[in-house]
Design an enzyme around this catalytic site. Structure first.
Site, short mmCIF file in Angstrom:
data_model
loop_
_atom_site.label_atom_id
_atom_site.label_comp_id
_atom_site.label_asym_id
_atom_site.label_seq_id
_atom_site.Cartn_x
_atom_site.Cartn_y
_atom_site.Cartn_z
N SER B 29 5.05 -0.76 4.30
CA SER B 29 5.72 0.34 3.54
C SER B 29 6.52 1.04 4.21
O SER B 29 6.61 1.17 5.28
CB SER B 29 4.18 1.10 3.27
OG SER B 29 4.88 2.25 2.58
N CYS B 138 0.27 8.97 7.72
CA CYS B 138 1.73 9.13 7.85
C CYS B 138 1.82 10.15 9.06
O CYS B 138 1.26 11.40 8.96
CB CYS B 138 2.50 9.55 6.65
SG CYS B 138 4.14 10.01 7.10
N ASN B 200 -0.61 2.04 11.40
CA ASN B 200 0.29 2.79 11.15
C ASN B 200 1.29 2.99 12.40
O ASN B 200 0.65 2.68 13.48
CB ASN B 200 0.40 4.07 10.23
CG ASN B 200 1.34 4.53 9.23
OD1 ASN B 200 2.62 4.19 9.65
ND2 ASN B 200 0.96 4.80 8.10
C1 LIG Z 1 11.40 3.60 8.80
C2 LIG Z 1 10.16 3.24 8.55
C3 LIG Z 1 9.36 4.09 7.44
C4 LIG Z 1 8.00 3.81 7.17
N1 LIG Z 1 7.45 4.41 6.11
C5 LIG Z 1 6.16 4.17 5.78
C6 LIG Z 1 5.85 4.72 4.56
O1 LIG Z 1 6.22 5.23 3.73
N2 LIG Z 1 4.22 4.53 4.26
C7 LIG Z 1 3.52 3.84 5.41
O2 LIG Z 1 2.06 3.63 5.03
N3 LIG Z 1 3.94 3.47 6.42
C8 LIG Z 1 5.32 3.39 6.72
N4 LIG Z 1 5.90 2.88 7.88
C9 LIG Z 1 4.87 2.27 8.83
C10 LIG Z 1 5.05 0.69 8.69
O3 LIG Z 1 4.65 0.34 7.41
C11 LIG Z 1 4.23 -0.17 9.61
O4 LIG Z 1 3.06 0.22 9.55
C12 LIG Z 1 4.69 0.41 11.01
O5 LIG Z 1 5.96 0.54 11.18
C13 LIG Z 1 4.20 -0.85 11.96
O6 LIG Z 1 4.67 -2.02 11.92
P1 LIG Z 1 5.95 -2.77 12.51
O7 LIG Z 1 6.05 -2.56 13.87
O8 LIG Z 1 6.13 -3.96 12.03
O9 LIG Z 1 7.08 -2.04 11.89
C14 LIG Z 1 7.25 3.10 8.33
C15 LIG Z 1 8.06 2.56 9.18
C16 LIG Z 1 8.99 2.63 9.52
C17 LIG Z 1 9.71 2.03 10.62
#
Ligand SMILES: Cc1cc2nc3c(=O)[nH]c(=O)nc-3n(C[C@H](O)[C@H](O)[C@H](O)COP(=O)(O)O)c2cc1C
Ligand code: FES
Lengths: 266, 324
Positions: B29, B138, B200
């Site tokens: 997300s 969040c 998250n």
């Molecule tokens: C720019 C950005 C915006 C994000 N916005 C949301 C969000 O709106 N809602 C949510 O549940 N997680 C949000 N996340 C978290 C990601 O969905 C994910 O859980 C987290 O970044 C860890 O995974 P990754 O290392 O693969 O990015 C966001 C992450 C990033 C980097």
């Protein structure tokens, strides 16, 4: 041609000034697709961090060149690329400068690495028979890279340095202000410089197109990490949400990176 | 040598509640927009699901800039849930999702139980939405931001209420910023969650030493990318031992080997967020790699390796005993 991932090869890499790199790559499809003012996301060979947004400095035949400053570990990693290395580039991205009805007299202001976004529009304007005046500023003479290229492209070049080591002593906006107003102003550089350019544009009633720089996440409009406040009435504003003051946040990577000075609410 | 045919025969599908995903990969997300932004670069038919950017009841302009800072092997973000609010979303944006060739999961954020319930219900009743993810974690919105996922009573309350609001599969996204993730994981499970998304982002901060100021407009942000992977792997490992519902492991997954770590730790599916910013082809490469890897191991389905690295926790007392 739509943007896509291009698997390219580095042909040359050169340090043009301390900390200023030029990387030339073979990328026929990318070179053919690019518009002035667009950028690419360059994938780091280590894959350890997000790709780096870089202006497309030049594009001709099957060649694309990228000009950038080393500002941290990610650009340092790109600077270590050598001839023969492969490099994945996502692009071309963003909306470039709008040069559709090129007026007879255009001024371009470039500050520091902002020079990397203005060669292609300069050349295109000259091709369309506009008079093009480039105002180019940097901290010192050594950092005024590539100025001869603009002379070759047919621009009248005025230089400014903060330390007075070449051209006018002061900011590029001082040089711009000291000259006769053009019919169109294009600018790229650090945010304080662009704000000053926007003020000059308002005062002299010249339309200005500003190419904004920001730290990007995705570079393609998916993360909302790169926004700038714009008037909610601007065609580039996302239609919703805006606040009571009529301000909305537009994505620099998607709605930009070029914005009209008058639509910005920064 | 693994033949392409063997790899094709491997079953990568997973079930999340009543939802079957062809591939065990979900785009995190907030990292993948609505899919449209990435459809030019990635084949959406080769991913399991897109988790949409979190939506709130009212429109939100989000945080001031800068919203992103790159850090070693990762990045901090503080977007602040910029979104048009549920009314606008349903009227203008959701219709475009019908054409996506993968599952679509709506993400819901809020500041009260009532808001979560309203947005969950209105989003879930749309046919374009296959499941709901509750973003109770969040880290980027003012003080109350993480109260839900950091407090087991609050988690229980919001999950039960959302559960009553929809029969579609319900995923609860947990925060790593807690003392013991198993407590919250169990609460979410018993309140009716069909799956858990773990984790998250991890709270973090960066300072510009020349200006002596925080780098992010919001001061604090959420760390993502490879930097948080070990934190995420452990959280998945612990949560998987605590609950029986499927876990969607995420945090820094960028390669096949990263993905395998999460499956072996106990995840049934994986989330990919920040790696899309490195190369939008990562999700497809991981799916191809998984099929080939499993075929090479003689496995027929991804489920065969889920939790395979589970050896409990080392028994410290044993060594103390030896020494004494
Ligand atoms: C720019 C950005 C915006 C994000 N916005 C949301 C969000 O709106 N809602 C949510 O549940 N997680 C949000 N996340 C978290 C990601 O969905 C994910 O859980 C987290 O970044 C860890 O995974 P990754 O290392 O693969 O990015 C966001 C992450 C990033 C980097
Ligand atoms: S950098 Fe992701 S939306 Fe612009």
């Amino acid at each position: 041609m739509p943007a896509r991932v291009h698997d390219t090869r580095v042909i040359a890499r050169e340090e043009r000034a301390p900390g200023v790199m030029m990387v030339t790559i073979q990328a026929p499809a990318l070179s053919a697709a690019v518009f002035p003012g667009q950028f690419v996301m360059a994938e780091l060979p280590s894959g350890c961090a997000a790709a780096v947004a870089l202006a497309i400095y030049d594009a001709y035949d099957d060649i694309v060149s990228l000009l950038f400053f080393i500002t941290g570990p990610r650009t340092r990693e790109l600077a270590a690329l050598a001839a023969g290395d492969s490099l994945a580039l996502l692009g071309p991205l963003g909306n470039g400068f709008d040069l559709r009805d090129a007026p007879a007299d255009v001024a371009i202001a470039a500050g520091g690495v902002g020079i990397a976004s203005v060669l292609l529009p300069a050349r295109e304007l000259v091709r369309r028979r506009s008079r093009v005046r480039l105002f180019y500023g940097a901290r010192s003479a050594a950092l005024l890279v590539e100025r001869e290229r603009f002379v070759q492209a047919g621009c009248e070049v005025t230089l400014a340095t903060e330390d007075g080591s070449e051209g006018l002593r002061g900011y590029v906006t001082d040089a711009l202000e000291a000259s006769a107003p053009a019919k169109l102003l294009l600018a790229c550089g650090p945010t304080p410089m662009l704000r000053a350019v926007a003020q000059i544009a308002t005062r002299t009633r010249v339309p200005a197109q500003l190419c904004l720089e920001e730290t990007f996440g995705c570079g393609v409009g998916g993360c909302w990490g790169c926004v700038v406040p714009v008037a909610a009435t601007s065609p580039r504003a996302p239609r919703f949400p805006s606040n009571e003051a009529g301000i909305s946040y537009a994505r620099i990577c998607r709605e930009g990176p070029v914005f009209m000075a008058e639509e910005l609410r920064w | 040598m693994v033949s392409a045919e063997d790899a094709r025969d491997v079953d990568l599908s997973v079930r999340i509640g009543g939802l079957r995903l062809r591939y065990p990969t979900m785009m995190g997300s907030g990292c993948y927009g609505s899919g449209e932004e990435f459809a030019r670069f990635a084949d959406l038919a080769r991913i399991g699901a897109i988790v949409l950017k979190s939506v709130t009841r009212l429109p939100r302009l989000g945080n001031p800039m800068p919203r992103i800072v790159h850090t070693p092997s990762g990045m901090l973000n503080a977007i602040g849930l910029q979104n048009p609010g549920i009314d606008w979303y349903l009227e203008h944006e959701i219709g475009k999702l019908a054409e996506r060739p993968c599952a679509i999961i709506g993400s819901v954020a809020g500041f009260s139980v009532g808001e979560y319930v309203e947005v969950t219900q209105r989003l879930a009743e749309r046919p374009e939405i296959d499941a709901i993810e509750l973003n109770v974690s969040c880290p980027n919105v003012a003080s109350e931001g993480e109260t839900f996922a950091c407090d087991s009573r609050a988690t229980s309350e919001v999950v039960s209420a959302a559960r009553a609001a929809t029969r579609k599969p319900l995923i609860v996204k947990l925060s790593p910023n807690v003392t013991d993730i198993t407590v919250i994981a169990r609460e979410a499970e018993s309140a009716g969650a069909d799956a858990l998304a773990v984790i998250n982002t991890v709270r973090g901060m960066a300072i510009d030493v020349e200006r002596a100021r925080p780098r992010l407009g919001n001061v604090a942000g959420g760390l993502s990318g490879p930097a948080i992977r070990p934190i995420a792997v452990l959280a998945v490992y612990e949560a998987a031992r605590a609950v029986r519902i499927p876990i969607i492991g995420q945090g820094g997954i960028a390669s096949l080997s990263d993905a395998l770590e999460f499956f072996l730790a106990g995840a049934s599916a994986i989330g990919i967020g920040t790696a899309n910013f490195t190369d939008p082809r990562v999700p497809e490469r991981i799916v191809d790699g998984l099929a080939e890897h499993l075929a090479g191991q003689g496995a027929r389905s991804i489920s065969e390796i889920v939790g395979r690295a589970n050896v409990g926790f080392a028994d410290v007392h044993q060594y103390e005993g030896d020494a004494g």
